[in-house]
Design a protein around this motif. Structure first.
Motif, PDB file in Angstrom:
ATOM      1  N   ALA A 219       0.877  -1.174   0.000  1.00 31.25           N
ATOM      2  CA  ALA A 219       0.000   0.000   0.000  1.00 31.25           C
ATOM      3  C   ALA A 219       0.910   1.219   0.000  1.00 31.25           C
ATOM      4  N   SER A 220       1.026   1.865  -1.141  1.00 33.05           N
ATOM      5  CA  SER A 220       1.930   3.012  -1.242  1.00 33.05           C
ATOM      6  C   SER A 220       1.364   4.225  -0.516  1.00 33.05           C
ATOM      7  N   CYS A 221       2.233   5.184  -0.309  1.00 30.21           N
ATOM      8  CA  CYS A 221       1.930   6.318   0.564  1.00 30.21           C
ATOM      9  C   CYS A 221       1.623   7.570  -0.261  1.00 30.21           C
ATOM     10  N   TRP A 222       0.394   8.085  -0.126  1.00 31.21           N
ATOM     11  CA  TRP A 222       0.028   9.311  -0.817  1.00 31.21           C
ATOM     12  C   TRP A 222       0.800  10.511  -0.274  1.00 31.21           C
ATOM     13  N   ALA A 223       1.209  10.456   0.974  1.00 32.55           N
ATOM     14  CA  ALA A 223       1.986  11.577   1.524  1.00 32.55           C
ATOM     15  C   ALA A 223       3.339  11.695   0.832  1.00 32.55           C
ATOM     16  N   HIS A 224       3.955  10.545   0.483  1.00 32.03           N
ATOM     17  CA  HIS A 224       5.221  10.587  -0.246  1.00 32.03           C
ATOM     18  C   HIS A 224       5.013  11.124  -1.671  1.00 32.03           C
ATOM     19  N   ALA A 225       3.939  10.661  -2.323  1.00 30.49           N
ATOM     20  CA  ALA A 225       3.653  11.152  -3.676  1.00 30.49           C
ATOM     21  C   ALA A 225       3.364  12.652  -3.642  1.00 30.49           C
ATOM     22  N   ARG A 226       2.628  13.084  -2.646  1.00 27.48           N
ATOM     23  CA  ARG A 226       2.298  14.504  -2.507  1.00 27.48           C
ATOM     24  C   ARG A 226       3.554  15.339  -2.293  1.00 27.48           C
ATOM     25  N   ARG A 227       4.503  14.805  -1.505  1.00 24.95           N
ATOM     26  CA  ARG A 227       5.715  15.561  -1.172  1.00 24.95           C
ATOM     27  C   ARG A 227       6.519  15.920  -2.422  1.00 24.95           C
ATOM     28  N   LYS A 228       6.508  15.033  -3.409  1.00 25.25           N
ATOM     29  CA  LYS A 228       7.229  15.318  -4.654  1.00 25.25           C
ATOM     30  C   LYS A 228       6.698  16.590  -5.323  1.00 25.25           C
ATOM     31  N   PHE A 229       5.374  16.744  -5.290  1.00 26.21           N
ATOM     32  CA  PHE A 229       4.761  17.928  -5.894  1.00 26.21           C
ATOM     33  C   PHE A 229       4.927  19.160  -5.003  1.00 26.21           C
ATOM     34  N   PHE A 230       4.839  18.957  -3.702  1.00 25.13           N
ATOM     35  CA  PHE A 230       4.991  20.086  -2.785  1.00 25.13           C
ATOM     36  C   PHE A 230       6.372  20.717  -2.911  1.00 25.13           C
ATOM     37  N   ASP A 231       7.402  19.888  -3.047  1.00 25.51           N
ATOM     38  CA  ASP A 231       8.767  20.415  -3.166  1.00 25.51           C
ATOM     39  C   ASP A 231       8.909  21.324  -4.389  1.00 25.51           C
ATOM     40  N   LEU A 232       8.137  21.050  -5.432  1.00 24.22           N
ATOM     41  CA  LEU A 232       8.220  21.871  -6.639  1.00 24.22           C
ATOM     42  C   LEU A 232       7.647  23.273  -6.417  1.00 24.22           C
ATOM     43  N   THR A 233       6.722  23.396  -5.470  1.00 19.74           N
ATOM     44  CA  THR A 233       6.064  24.687  -5.245  1.00 19.74           C
ATOM     45  C   THR A 233       6.838  25.602  -4.319  1.00 19.74           C
ATOM     46  N   THR A 234       7.894  25.093  -3.674  1.00 21.13           N
ATOM     47  CA  THR A 234       8.616  25.906  -2.688  1.00 21.13           C
ATOM     48  C   THR A 234       9.621  26.855  -3.324  1.00 21.13           C
ATOM     49  N   SER A 235      10.062  26.575  -4.552  1.00 18.73           N
ATOM     50  CA  SER A 235      11.107  27.388  -5.176  1.00 18.73           C
ATOM     51  C   SER A 235      10.595  28.305  -6.279  1.00 18.73           C
ATOM     52  N   SER A 236       9.532  27.920  -6.944  1.00 19.27           N
ATOM     53  CA  SER A 236       9.012  28.740  -8.044  1.00 19.27           C
ATOM     54  C   SER A 236       7.560  28.359  -8.304  1.00 19.27           C
ATOM     55  N   LYS A 237       6.936  29.076  -9.214  1.00 16.21           N
ATOM     56  CA  LYS A 237       5.556  28.767  -9.561  1.00 16.21           C
ATOM     57  C   LYS A 237       5.502  27.436 -10.308  1.00 16.21           C
ATOM     58  N   ALA A 238       4.559  26.606  -9.889  1.00 14.16           N
ATOM     59  CA  ALA A 238       4.395  25.294 -10.521  1.00 14.16           C
ATOM     60  C   ALA A 238       2.905  24.989 -10.577  1.00 14.16           C
ATOM     61  N   PRO A 239       2.204  25.526 -11.566  1.00 16.39           N
ATOM     62  CA  PRO A 239       0.741  25.395 -11.607  1.00 16.39           C
ATOM     63  C   PRO A 239       0.247  23.954 -11.644  1.00 16.39           C
ATOM     64  N   VAL A 240       0.945  23.070 -12.340  1.00 14.16           N
ATOM     65  CA  VAL A 240       0.518  21.669 -12.397  1.00 14.16           C
ATOM     66  C   VAL A 240       0.660  21.036 -11.018  1.00 14.16           C
ATOM     67  N   ALA A 241       1.767  21.299 -10.352  1.00 14.29           N
ATOM     68  CA  ALA A 241       1.982  20.755  -9.010  1.00 14.29           C
ATOM     69  C   ALA A 241       0.965  21.317  -8.022  1.00 14.29           C
ATOM     70  N   GLU A 242       0.674  22.605  -8.127  1.00 13.94           N
ATOM     71  CA  GLU A 242      -0.290  23.221  -7.210  1.00 13.94           C
ATOM     72  C   GLU A 242      -1.682  22.639  -7.375  1.00 13.94           C
ATOM     73  N   GLU A 243      -2.092  22.407  -8.612  1.00 12.09           N
ATOM     74  CA  GLU A 243      -3.402  21.799  -8.851  1.00 12.09           C
ATOM     75  C   GLU A 243      -3.423  20.352  -8.349  1.00 12.09           C
TER      76      GLU A 243
END
Length: 415
Positions: A219-243
């Motif tokens: 059973a994989s972890c959605w929190a780990h998958a989410r973290r990959k996208f969250f890291d993209l939003t910390t440095s610059s605009k990332a509309p796909v990651a934010e959505e």
């Protein structure tokens, strides 16, 4: 005769006193406990009888149960290395060297071994586990440098789906991160393992015999998958990651509403509300992956999720499976905090001792117990406790039968 009536002054009312409270601190104290053993001699046969000495956690040692428990909790729960503890005790006039306390920890962990075996049996008897690992620097003897060992944790906690089985966590130490270690740890386990994408877990999900189903489902972890996208939003605009984060957040809102409900209720809610959102998210990720540069960070985050999609969706069809592996993440966090303070384990044996003591401390916390009070209770009882009843000293059992104040006074009071 003339009579005069004397008018009395009205009684004065007494105003309520003003009460103020302040919070103060009374420093912890050490005490010397004297055990006096009366001796009697029979006048008829000269037989000598002496009262028995209460068993101590460290045989022929000086520390009482409370002091041993305090040293262990200060190091493994409050992250105070032994040299700092030694300095603190010195300010109170007590000379306790680091080597002395290290010796106590070694003897205490040996004393706790039967209890640890019982705890691990309880954890691995469950059919839903959370697993994770974290690095721990280990001192290389004689080389003045460290190498990287691992502490593994496995957590059994069914409270989110209404299971009343006591939650528990157990830890293992290994000198490296090879996949053979989780295979050994989980040799007796069958069921669902919540875990991250570590490659060393992959062999666990393979059938043990050709043509037979695997005994462990991922059973994989959605929190780990989410973290990959969250890291993209910390440095610059990332509309796909934010959505993507917004859509995953909707899944977590549903989970929050059904936390603690029975599995059938959770499964029905997920089928009704979560499944269409997950399917919509899959279409969204597929469409964007076609348009994005394949080497971009967003494309990598999408591929991470899509590669694990089947195991990420496993929670939809089973109300006893969690959406993430946060139970194991919480169990790992004290180690991450601790190694910033005690820096490294002194040896492989030190890592094994840490795993043993952390297992009992974290399990006590999961069951709502003060870990120091729990260990004090255990060390007061364990030396004389029947080995075939060692399970009675597990946190949930000892909480139901705590050491009474009266018996505690007889064991540790001044006489």
């Amino acid at each position: 005769m003339m009579s005069h009536t004397r008018q009395l002054a009205p009684a004065r009312s007494v105003a309520a006193p003003t009460i103020s409270e302040v919070l103060d601190y009374v420093p912890a104290s050490f005490r010397v406990v004297r055990h006096i053993q009366p001796r009697f001699i029979c006048k008829g046969c000269d037989t000598k009888v002496r009262a028995e000495m209460p068993s101590l956690p460290i045989e022929r040692g000086k520390p009482g149960p409370g002091l041993v428990a305090h040293v262990l909790v200060a190091k493994y729960c409050d992250h105070l290395p032994l040299y700092r503890q030694s300095e603190i005790y010195a300010r109170e006039g007590i000379d306790l060297s680091r080597s002395t306390m290290a010796d106590w920890i070694g003897k205490a962990s040996t004393l706790l071994e039967p209890l640890l075996v019982k705890l691990r049996e309880h954890v691995l008897a469950g059919h839903r586990l959370h697993g994770d690992d974290t690095p721990v620097p280990v001192l290389e003897p004689g080389k003045g440098k460290t190498r990287t060992g691992r502490l593994w944790t496995y957590v059994r906690d069914g409270r989110p789906h209404g299971d009343t089985t006591p939650p528990a966590a157990c830890y293992f130490f290994s000198s490296d991160r090879k996949g053979q270690h989780p295979k050994q740890h989980l040799a007796s386990f069958s069921g669902v393992l919540h875990a991250d994408g570590y490659a060393g877990f992959r062999d666990l999900y393979e059938p043990q015999k050709p043509g037979s189903p695997p005994t462990i489902l991922e059973a994989s972890c959605w929190a780990h998958a989410r973290r990959k996208f969250f890291d993209l939003t910390t440095s610059s605009k990332a509309p796909v990651a934010e959505e993507t984060l917004r859509r995953i957040g909707e899944l977590y809102d549903i989970e929050k509403a059904i936390c603690g409900r029975p599995p059938d209720v959770r499964q029905a809610a997920r089928q009704e509300s979560s499944r269409r959102r997950v399917e919509g998210l899959r279409s969204w990720l597929d469409d964007n992956l076609k348009r994005l540069p394949q080497k971009s960070g967003t494309a990598e985050a999408i591929r991470y999720a899509l590669f694990r999609w089947a195991s990420l969706c496993r929670f939809l069809d089973d109300g006893s499976i969690e959406i993430d592996n946060n139970a194991a993440e919480r169990a790992i966090r004290p180690i991450a905090l601790g190694r910033k303070n005690w820096l490294f384990a002194g040896s492989n044996k030190g890592g094994e001792r840490a795993a043993a003591i952390l297992s009992l401390i974290e399990t006590a916390k999961l069951n709502g117990l003060d870990p120091e009070a729990y260990l004090r209770d255990v060390f007061t009882r364990i030396a004389d406790h029947p080995i075939n009843e060692i399970g009675k000293l597990l946190p949930w059992n000892i909480a139901a039968n705590p050491l009474s104040q009266e018996s505690a006074g007889r064991s540790v009071g001044r006489s």
